[in-house]
Design a protein around this motif. Structure first.
Motif, short mmCIF file in Angstrom:
data_model
loop_
_atom_site.label_atom_id
_atom_site.label_comp_id
_atom_site.label_asym_id
_atom_site.label_seq_id
_atom_site.Cartn_x
_atom_site.Cartn_y
_atom_site.Cartn_z
N LYS A 76 25.44 -53.16 14.74
CA LYS A 76 26.83 -52.98 14.34
C LYS A 76 27.75 -53.96 15.07
O LYS A 76 28.70 -54.50 14.48
CB LYS A 76 27.27 -51.55 14.62
N ARG A 77 27.47 -54.21 16.33
CA ARG A 77 28.31 -55.15 17.09
C ARG A 77 28.11 -56.58 16.60
O ARG A 77 29.06 -57.37 16.56
CB ARG A 77 28.01 -55.02 18.58
N PHE A 78 26.87 -56.94 16.25
CA PHE A 78 26.63 -58.25 15.65
C PHE A 78 27.43 -58.40 14.35
O PHE A 78 28.03 -59.44 14.08
CB PHE A 78 25.15 -58.45 15.37
N ARG A 79 27.43 -57.34 13.54
CA ARG A 79 28.13 -57.39 12.26
C ARG A 79 29.63 -57.58 12.48
O ARG A 79 30.29 -58.28 11.69
CB ARG A 79 27.86 -56.10 11.49
N GLU A 80 30.16 -56.99 13.53
CA GLU A 80 31.59 -57.11 13.81
C GLU A 80 32.01 -58.55 14.10
O GLU A 80 33.10 -58.97 13.72
CB GLU A 80 31.97 -56.22 15.00
N VAL A 81 31.13 -59.32 14.78
CA VAL A 81 31.52 -60.68 15.17
C VAL A 81 31.03 -61.73 14.17
O VAL A 81 31.48 -62.88 14.20
CB VAL A 81 31.02 -61.03 16.58
N ALA A 82 30.08 -61.36 13.31
CA ALA A 82 29.55 -62.32 12.32
C ALA A 82 30.15 -61.99 10.96
O ALA A 82 29.59 -61.23 10.17
CB ALA A 82 28.03 -62.25 12.27
N LYS A 83 31.30 -62.57 10.68
CA LYS A 83 32.05 -62.23 9.46
C LYS A 83 31.72 -63.16 8.30
O LYS A 83 32.09 -62.90 7.16
CB LYS A 83 33.54 -62.25 9.75
N ASN A 84 31.04 -64.28 8.58
CA ASN A 84 30.80 -65.28 7.54
C ASN A 84 29.33 -65.40 7.13
O ASN A 84 29.03 -66.00 6.11
CB ASN A 84 31.27 -66.66 8.03
N SER A 85 28.43 -64.88 7.94
CA SER A 85 27.01 -65.16 7.75
C SER A 85 26.23 -63.95 7.25
O SER A 85 26.59 -62.80 7.53
CB SER A 85 26.38 -65.61 9.09
N ARG A 86 25.14 -64.24 6.56
CA ARG A 86 24.17 -63.20 6.25
C ARG A 86 23.42 -62.87 7.55
O ARG A 86 22.99 -63.77 8.27
CB ARG A 86 23.16 -63.67 5.21
N LEU A 87 23.23 -61.60 7.81
CA LEU A 87 22.41 -61.17 8.94
C LEU A 87 21.04 -60.75 8.42
O LEU A 87 20.94 -60.02 7.43
CB LEU A 87 23.07 -60.02 9.70
N GLU A 88 20.02 -61.21 9.10
CA GLU A 88 18.64 -61.01 8.62
C GLU A 88 17.84 -60.20 9.62
O GLU A 88 18.06 -60.26 10.83
CB GLU A 88 17.99 -62.38 8.40
N ASP A 108 12.30 -45.66 3.30
CA ASP A 108 13.51 -45.68 2.48
C ASP A 108 14.77 -45.50 3.33
O ASP A 108 15.75 -46.26 3.20
CB ASP A 108 13.46 -44.57 1.43
N ALA A 109 14.74 -44.48 4.21
CA ALA A 109 15.93 -44.17 5.00
C ALA A 109 16.23 -45.27 6.02
O ALA A 109 17.39 -45.62 6.25
CB ALA A 109 15.73 -42.83 5.72
N PHE A 110 15.18 -45.83 6.62
CA PHE A 110 15.38 -46.87 7.63
C PHE A 110 16.00 -48.12 7.02
O PHE A 110 16.97 -48.67 7.55
CB PHE A 110 14.05 -47.21 8.31
N ILE A 111 15.42 -48.57 5.91
CA ILE A 111 15.93 -49.79 5.27
C ILE A 111 17.37 -49.59 4.80
O ILE A 111 18.24 -50.45 5.00
CB ILE A 111 15.03 -50.20 4.08
N LYS A 112 17.64 -48.46 4.18
CA LYS A 112 19.00 -48.20 3.70
C LYS A 112 20.00 -48.19 4.85
O LYS A 112 21.09 -48.77 4.76
CB LYS A 112 19.06 -46.87 2.95
N LYS A 113 19.64 -47.53 5.96
CA LYS A 113 20.56 -47.47 7.09
C LYS A 113 20.76 -48.85 7.71
O LYS A 113 21.88 -49.19 8.12
CB LYS A 113 20.03 -46.48 8.13
N ALA A 114 19.71 -49.65 7.77
CA ALA A 114 19.85 -51.01 8.31
C ALA A 114 20.81 -51.83 7.47
O ALA A 114 21.67 -52.56 8.00
CB ALA A 114 18.48 -51.69 8.37
N VAL A 115 20.70 -51.71 6.14
CA VAL A 115 21.62 -52.44 5.25
C VAL A 115 23.04 -51.89 5.39
O VAL A 115 24.01 -52.64 5.47
CB VAL A 115 21.12 -52.37 3.79
N ASP A 116 23.16 -50.57 5.45
CA ASP A 116 24.49 -49.97 5.64
C ASP A 116 25.15 -50.44 6.93
O ASP A 116 26.38 -50.64 6.98
CB ASP A 116 24.37 -48.44 5.68
N GLY A 118 24.71 -53.33 8.44
CA GLY A 118 25.05 -54.73 8.54
C GLY A 118 24.03 -55.75 8.10
O GLY A 118 24.32 -56.95 8.08
N ILE A 119 22.81 -55.34 7.74
CA ILE A 119 21.78 -56.30 7.35
C ILE A 119 21.98 -56.75 5.90
O ILE A 119 22.22 -55.92 5.01
CB ILE A 119 20.37 -55.70 7.54
N ASP A 120 21.85 -58.07 5.67
CA ASP A 120 21.98 -58.64 4.33
C ASP A 120 20.65 -59.12 3.77
O ASP A 120 20.45 -59.15 2.56
CB ASP A 120 22.93 -59.84 4.35
#
Length: 627
Positions: A76-88, A108-116, A118-120
């Motif tokens: 979540k903290r990575f997502r906050e500072v990376a506003k322009n990039s896809r996170l993998e 199913d639950a793990f992948i969905k939560k990871a995408v929710d 911040g993962i692209d």
């Protein structure tokens, strides 16, 4: 940097930066804290990368186990500072970020939560290239809206051919992946083979091709160039100060070289170098984990062991007093891998093969002790082996039982999340992310939850303080107070200060339940720890022993040094010779400890979570009387 440019570039080649995930995993044992990664992620976000790989792989386990950080909060903290990039992120197919297969509901639950959170982009691989083990994670990621890379784990063996890899890629394309990824985790992919493989993939499948290669053998930069010439669309790189050795090609150098060949590279090379300058300081801060050899490991082209595994072997052998056996273990890895049908050496099969090779050498007899994971692998619980397993090994493990190679392993697993939710909350889980952490790594997550509670109550210092205490020089520390529980007894401990190291040891000033003590600390000889002998020095240092040495036929010991993760018996239980009594985790693999005799469990000298060594009594069994 002066650079010759082309007015009409041949085509665009994209870069993914992996410094903040696989880079730190390859060179610094994944031990870099989030606070030291955030400035780099923020800078990398502005430089034009196709994506930033920042999560998954070993980072999840290490955050919980060693850093005492919540990996979900890191994301979540990575997502906050990376506003322009896809996170993998990288996931191990049905094993996600763990070391065994999990039921579909957990995937199913793990992948969905990871995408929710911040993962692209989700890069999915399976250690055996068994696509059945990848299909659920791929489907979950697609349904969650992520871009999906279906990865081929590259290795060299009589059963791994370009035709075979193209066949695997076609199966992945049929599952709807967006990109075909080649995962060269040990640095084995040669320039020639890279050209041939990428060319075939582009011609026969038509999807974008991504290449990830380690520089362990020093082939990767040449390999990247030939792969790009064959049509590769994306390559993985590190910033200069976190590249090479057992990591990945140097990004700044690849940008320079590819631009000279006329390719358009959309990454700001000067900005990338500034990230590298920053990581020079980070790498110095974590120098105690910086143990990768400074030269290429050309032997990897023979034994195929990923760089991080070598250090694990050294650590395990040192604990057994067998440091001189490393070469023997590496040679045994080659034999065990052949016995098991040539699995690629990547998590978890690298640990499965490596731990069994270690067992074979330690015990001086091949397969005298067989790990639980090897048994499960031979049964087919990890999937279909790439090649045939040696018949004598199948017979030794399965007897007349038939392996389950035609069954998708996850189809044998019952749904799990609803059943463990209450258990996870009782262990300290506070939200959906915590429950998922517990589902994947229950022992490690529970320890983290317990530590988190104590830390929030001020009973334990921050983990970085604990790590630094042993490195403090002569100046005194500020007082720090916390509680320690040993065998059910709780003590209030206050570290008041530490004196200068002398030939006799280093004095620590500690208040135990209010009583100030000066303790002269000296290293404990390994022999004293293992044997359970107690000794007191003239200065007052007590070398605290562990458990008694075995004497009787009913004394149960562990075959390896490791952590107890499960105890399957209680005092008073009747057991038969060969029954599994407890599980000891070593090198992330579970080792079953069996009853040496039939009888009654008389005493249990260990608890879940404790570290144990060989030649210590863990359980005592009173042998049954012979009739």
């Amino acid at each position: 940097m002066a650079q010759k440019t082309e007015t009409k570039p041949k085509r665009r080649v994209e870069l993914t930066d992996v410094t903040c995930r696989d880079g730190i995993q390859s060179l610094l044992a994944t031990r870099v804290r989030t606070e030291d990664l955030l400035p780099a992620v923020e800078k990398l976000d502005k430089l034009g990368f196709w994506s930033l790989e920042v999560w998954g792989g070993a980072t999840f386990d290490v955050c919980l186990r060693y850093l005492k950080e919540d990996p979900w909060e890191r994301l979540k903290r990575f997502r906050e500072v990376a506003k322009n990039s896809r996170l993998e992120m990288l996931v191990r197919g049905q094993s996600l970020v763990g070391y065994r297969h999990y039921p579909d509901d957990v995937v199913d639950a793990f992948i969905k939560k990871a995408v929710d959170d911040g993962i692209d982009v989700v890069r999915v691989f399976d250690a055996l290239n068994d696509v059945r083990n990848m299909e659920r994670a791929i489907r979950s990621a697609k349904e969650a809206g992520a871009i999906v890379k279906g990865a081929i784990s590259y290795t060299i063996s009589p059963v791994h051919t370009i035709d075979k890899y193209v066949e695997i890629a076609k199966q992945l394309a049929d599952l709807g992946v967006d990109i075909i990824s080649i995962k060269d985790m040990a640095g084995l992919l040669s320039p020639y083979m890279a050209y041939e493989l990428v060319k075939r993939l582009k011609e026969e499948i038509g999807l974008p091709v991504h290449l990830h290669a380690q520089t362990t053998s020093a082939l990767a930069m040449m390999t990247y160039l030939k792969a790009v010439e064959a049509g590769a669309d994306i390559i993985d790189t590190d910033c200069y100060s976190m590249s090479l050795q057992t990591a990945h090609p140097t990004g700044e150098t690849m940008i320079y070289a590819l631009r000279e060949f006329g390719y358009e590279i959309p990454v700001d090379m000067q900005g990338y170098k500034e990230v590298g300058d920053y990581f020079v300081k980070v790498r110095k801060k974590y120098k105690k984990y910086d143990v990768a050899p400074p030269w290429p490991d050309v032997d990897v082209l023979i034994h195929q062991i990923p760089g991080g595994m070598i250090t694990n072997f050294l650590s395990q052998l040192k604990e057994q007093g067998l440091e001189d056996k490393l070469q023997e273990v590496l040679e045994e890895v080659v034999r065990v891998r052949e016995d098991l049908g040539y699995p690629p050496l990547v998590t978890p099969t690298s640990q499965i093969v490596g731990t069994q090779a270690l067992m074979n050498v330690i015990h001086g007899e091949r397969y005298k002790v067989i790990t639980k994971e090897v048994k499960d692998y031979v049964k087919g619980l990890y999937g279909r082996p790439p090649g045939p397993i040696k018949e004598e090994l199948i017979k030794k493990i399965l007897g007349d039982e038939k392996p389950l190679y035609d069954v998708r392993p996850a189809d044998l697993l019952e749904p799990m999340l609803d059943k463990i939710k209450k258990e996870a909350i009782e262990a300290g889980a506070r939200n959906e992310e915590d429950i998922l952490s517990y589902a994947i790594l229950p022992v490690v997550a529970k320890e983290f939850f317990e530590w988190r509670e104590k830390f929030e109550r001020g009973e334990v210092p921050p983990p970085e303080v604990e790590e630094s205490l042993e490195e403090v020089p002569s100046e005194c520390l500020a007082p720090y107070e916390f509680q320690v529980t040993v065998h059910g007894e709780t003590y209030n401990i206050e570290i008041a200060g530490v004196g200068e190291k002398t030939p006799a040891g280093r004095p620590y000033f500690i208040r135990i339940d209010g009583r100030l003590e000066e303790v002269m600390v000296q290293p404990i000889r390994e022999a004293e720890v293992i044997s359970g002998e107690f000794s007191e020095t003239p200065e007052g240092t007590i070398a605290v022993g562990k458990r008694p040495r075995p004497k009787g036929v009913g004394d149960v010991t562990s075959p390896v040094s490791g952590k107890v993760t499960e105890i399957k018996v209680n005092v008073g239980d009747k057991v038969k010779e060969g029954d599994v009594l407890l599980i000891v985790e070593a090198m992330k693999m579970a080792n079953e400890v069996h009853a040496p005799v039939s009888g009654t469990v008389e005493e249990i000298l260990v608890r879940v979570g404790e570290h144990v060594n060989p030649d210590e009594v863990l359980i005592r069994i009173k042998p049954e009387k012979r009739k």
